[in-house]
Design an enzyme around this catalytic site. Structure first.
Site, PDB file in Angstrom:
ATOM      1  N   ASP A 153      15.704 -18.703 -19.346  1.00  0.00           N
ATOM      2  CA  ASP A 153      17.108 -19.020 -19.129  1.00  0.00           C
ATOM      3  C   ASP A 153      17.360 -20.352 -19.866  1.00  0.00           C
ATOM      4  O   ASP A 153      16.402 -21.079 -20.170  1.00  0.00           O
ATOM      5  CB  ASP A 153      17.327 -19.175 -17.620  1.00  0.00           C
ATOM      6  CG  ASP A 153      18.674 -19.742 -17.276  1.00  0.00           C
ATOM      7  OD1 ASP A 153      19.674 -19.269 -17.824  1.00  0.00           O
ATOM      8  OD2 ASP A 153      18.717 -20.675 -16.451  1.00  0.00           O
ATOM      9  N   ASP A 175      20.442 -22.841 -19.360  1.00  0.00           N
ATOM     10  CA  ASP A 175      21.054 -23.881 -18.546  1.00  0.00           C
ATOM     11  C   ASP A 175      20.234 -24.089 -17.262  1.00  0.00           C
ATOM     12  O   ASP A 175      20.155 -23.196 -16.425  1.00  0.00           O
ATOM     13  CB  ASP A 175      22.480 -23.397 -18.217  1.00  0.00           C
ATOM     14  CG  ASP A 175      23.218 -24.326 -17.309  1.00  0.00           C
ATOM     15  OD1 ASP A 175      22.895 -25.513 -17.285  1.00  0.00           O
ATOM     16  OD2 ASP A 175      24.123 -23.841 -16.611  1.00  0.00           O
ATOM     17  N   GLY A 193      24.352 -19.274 -13.850  1.00  0.00           N
ATOM     18  CA  GLY A 193      23.947 -17.971 -14.387  1.00  0.00           C
ATOM     19  C   GLY A 193      25.080 -16.949 -14.400  1.00  0.00           C
ATOM     20  O   GLY A 193      24.886 -15.802 -14.766  1.00  0.00           O
ATOM     21  N   ILE A 194      26.271 -17.376 -13.996  1.00  0.00           N
ATOM     22  CA  ILE A 194      27.418 -16.466 -13.898  1.00  0.00           C
ATOM     23  C   ILE A 194      28.319 -16.692 -15.119  1.00  0.00           C
ATOM     24  O   ILE A 194      28.556 -17.839 -15.516  1.00  0.00           O
ATOM     25  CB  ILE A 194      28.202 -16.752 -12.586  1.00  0.00           C
ATOM     26  CG1 ILE A 194      27.260 -16.651 -11.368  1.00  0.00           C
ATOM     27  CG2 ILE A 194      29.399 -15.826 -12.433  1.00  0.00           C
ATOM     28  CD1 ILE A 194      26.606 -15.310 -11.165  1.00  0.00           C
ATOM     29  N   ARG A 225      31.492 -17.016 -17.811  1.00  0.00           N
ATOM     30  CA  ARG A 225      32.659 -17.913 -17.755  1.00  0.00           C
ATOM     31  C   ARG A 225      33.807 -17.306 -16.942  1.00  0.00           C
ATOM     32  O   ARG A 225      34.352 -17.940 -16.043  1.00  0.00           O
ATOM     33  CB  ARG A 225      33.119 -18.198 -19.184  1.00  0.00           C
ATOM     34  CG  ARG A 225      33.983 -19.405 -19.298  1.00  0.00           C
ATOM     35  CD  ARG A 225      34.390 -19.622 -20.746  1.00  0.00           C
ATOM     36  NE  ARG A 225      33.241 -19.739 -21.634  1.00  0.00           N
ATOM     37  CZ  ARG A 225      33.305 -19.649 -22.964  1.00  0.00           C
ATOM     38  NH1 ARG A 225      34.455 -19.437 -23.558  1.00  0.00           N
ATOM     39  NH2 ARG A 225      32.222 -19.767 -23.704  1.00  0.00           N
ATOM     40  N   SER A 243      25.370 -17.829 -21.621  1.00  0.00           N
ATOM     41  CA  SER A 243      26.307 -18.782 -22.227  1.00  0.00           C
ATOM     42  C   SER A 243      26.626 -18.421 -23.675  1.00  0.00           C
ATOM     43  O   SER A 243      25.730 -18.283 -24.511  1.00  0.00           O
ATOM     44  CB  SER A 243      25.730 -20.197 -22.186  1.00  0.00           C
ATOM     45  OG  SER A 243      26.596 -21.061 -22.912  1.00  0.00           O
ATOM     46  N   ASN A 276      27.808 -20.400 -25.619  1.00  0.00           N
ATOM     47  CA  ASN A 276      27.523 -21.626 -26.374  1.00  0.00           C
ATOM     48  C   ASN A 276      26.024 -21.810 -26.634  1.00  0.00           C
ATOM     49  O   ASN A 276      25.617 -22.852 -27.172  1.00  0.00           O
ATOM     50  CB  ASN A 276      28.054 -22.845 -25.607  1.00  0.00           C
ATOM     51  CG  ASN A 276      29.569 -22.825 -25.488  1.00  0.00           C
ATOM     52  OD1 ASN A 276      30.271 -22.880 -26.492  1.00  0.00           O
ATOM     53  ND2 ASN A 276      30.085 -22.707 -24.279  1.00  0.00           N
ATOM     54  N   ASP A 315      16.474 -20.859 -13.116  1.00  0.00           N
ATOM     55  CA  ASP A 315      16.749 -21.866 -12.082  1.00  0.00           C
ATOM     56  C   ASP A 315      17.807 -21.386 -11.087  1.00  0.00           C
ATOM     57  O   ASP A 315      18.150 -22.125 -10.170  1.00  0.00           O
ATOM     58  CB  ASP A 315      17.254 -23.167 -12.725  1.00  0.00           C
ATOM     59  CG  ASP A 315      18.646 -22.993 -13.290  1.00  0.00           C
ATOM     60  OD1 ASP A 315      18.888 -21.977 -13.965  1.00  0.00           O
ATOM     61  OD2 ASP A 315      19.501 -23.864 -13.046  1.00  0.00           O
TER      62      ASP A 315
HETATM   63  P1  B16 Z   1      29.631 -20.457 -21.277  1.00  0.00           P
HETATM   64  P2  B16 Z   1      22.568 -19.670 -18.289  1.00  0.00           P
HETATM   65  C1  B16 Z   1      25.177 -19.915 -17.827  1.00  0.00           C
HETATM   66  O1  B16 Z   1      24.056 -20.253 -18.583  1.00  0.00           O
HETATM   67  C2  B16 Z   1      25.528 -21.041 -16.867  1.00  0.00           C
HETATM   68  O2  B16 Z   1      24.510 -21.160 -15.886  1.00  0.00           O
HETATM   69  C3  B16 Z   1      26.824 -20.744 -16.189  1.00  0.00           C
HETATM   70  O3  B16 Z   1      27.160 -21.801 -15.320  1.00  0.00           O
HETATM   71  C4  B16 Z   1      27.920 -20.540 -17.234  1.00  0.00           C
HETATM   72  O4  B16 Z   1      29.146 -20.194 -16.631  1.00  0.00           O
HETATM   73  C5  B16 Z   1      27.475 -19.413 -18.176  1.00  0.00           C
HETATM   74  O5  B16 Z   1      26.232 -19.755 -18.773  1.00  0.00           O
HETATM   75  C6  B16 Z   1      28.486 -19.154 -19.270  1.00  0.00           C
HETATM   76  O6  B16 Z   1      28.520 -20.265 -20.120  1.00  0.00           O
HETATM   77  O7  B16 Z   1      30.908 -20.780 -20.596  1.00  0.00           O
HETATM   78  O8  B16 Z   1      29.055 -21.595 -22.086  1.00  0.00           O
HETATM   79  O9  B16 Z   1      29.688 -19.167 -22.042  1.00  0.00           O
HETATM   80  O10 B16 Z   1      22.168 -20.224 -16.965  1.00  0.00           O
HETATM   81  O11 B16 Z   1      22.647 -18.149 -18.328  1.00  0.00           O
HETATM   82  O12 B16 Z   1      21.786 -20.219 -19.432  1.00  0.00           O
HETATM   83 MG    MG Z   2      20.381 -21.354 -15.491  1.00  0.00          MG
END
Ligand code: B16
Ligand code: MG
Length: 225
Positions: free
Chosen positions: A9, A11, A46-47, A49, A118, A120, A172
């Protein structure tokens, strides 16, 4: 059975962007009269946007106030704030032990994958100077179901050409541990409150090639008995 790949993962495992997500969401929520606390933030890890936004609106009893185009605008506003805050990331923003582990996995011929929802993620890996250490990054824009659905981890396995049962996933968030377990991979949880993780570690500095090898061998010995 040989360990073929480790799927990370992003984030909360590779770098700590959870707080930056929180700050951006808190500002957008405040602008529409919703107070966002750390407890709700835990449920956003992990959820995706749009699903995060839906949960925030629900927590503030504001689901009916915003139609789809307005929700898209709110999500865009949050992302602009978040992307702006990503400018502070650099090579020293990698969490303890991660760069060393990625290098050791390469040296030992174990595949390295990324399963982040994400959008990003590519930009973040680049800012951290890690993009070359990942053999395959699942494309979050093609994922239809957020964690705890296993889709993103399955996509990483497919991209790496490995079977889930030959892999370890590291997460996490509870939604992420549930996604890894649903795939049939062994799960490593960063954080002591995670339920159902096959191995729980307090922080990433407890992660190493040696600790993963011991974990893998112990689990497969147990299964063989
Ligand atoms: P973005 P992961 C997730 O990353 C984040 O934990 C989560 O809080 C966020 O909303 C999601 O990415 C989408 O991110 O807005 O940048 O597309 O934990 O899967 O690495
Ligand atoms: Mg995470």
């Amino acid at each position: 059975m040989k360990l073929q790949a480790v799927i990370f993962d992003l984030d909360g495992v590779v770098t700590d962007t959870a707080h930056l997500h929180f700050l951006a969401w808190r500002r957008v929520a405040k602008e529409i009269g919703i107070t966002l606390d750390e407890q709700i933030n835990e449920q956003l890890k992990g959820i995706s946007r749009m699903e995060s936004l839906a949960r925030i609106l629900r927590s503030g009893g504001a689901e009916q106030r915003f139609d789809e185009p307005q929700r898209v605008q709110l999500a865009q506003r949050k992302n602009a704030l978040y992307v702006e805050s990503l400018r502070q990331l650099n090579m020293s923003s990698v969490l303890p032990g991660i760069r060393e582990l990625l290098n050791e996995l390469h040296v030992n011929g174990v595949g390295v994958g990324l399963a982040s929802v994400s959008l990003n993620a590519p930009q973040i890996l680049q800012a951290l100077g890690l993009e070359r250490l990942f053999d395959f990054c699942a494309d979050a824009s093609r994922i239809k179901h957020s964690k705890p659905d296993p889709e993103i981890f399955m996509a990483a396995c497919t991209g790496l050409n490995v079977e889930p049962r030959c892999c370890i996933g590291i997460e996490d968030a509870q939604a992420g541990i549930d996604a890894i377990n649903a795939c049939g991979m062994l799960s490593v949880g960063i954080g002591t409150a995670l339920l159902q993780a096959d191995l729980r570690l307090a922080s990433t500095d407890e992660l190493s090639w040696a600790s993963l090898q011991t974990f893998w061998l112990t689990k497969h010995r147990q299964q063989a008995v």
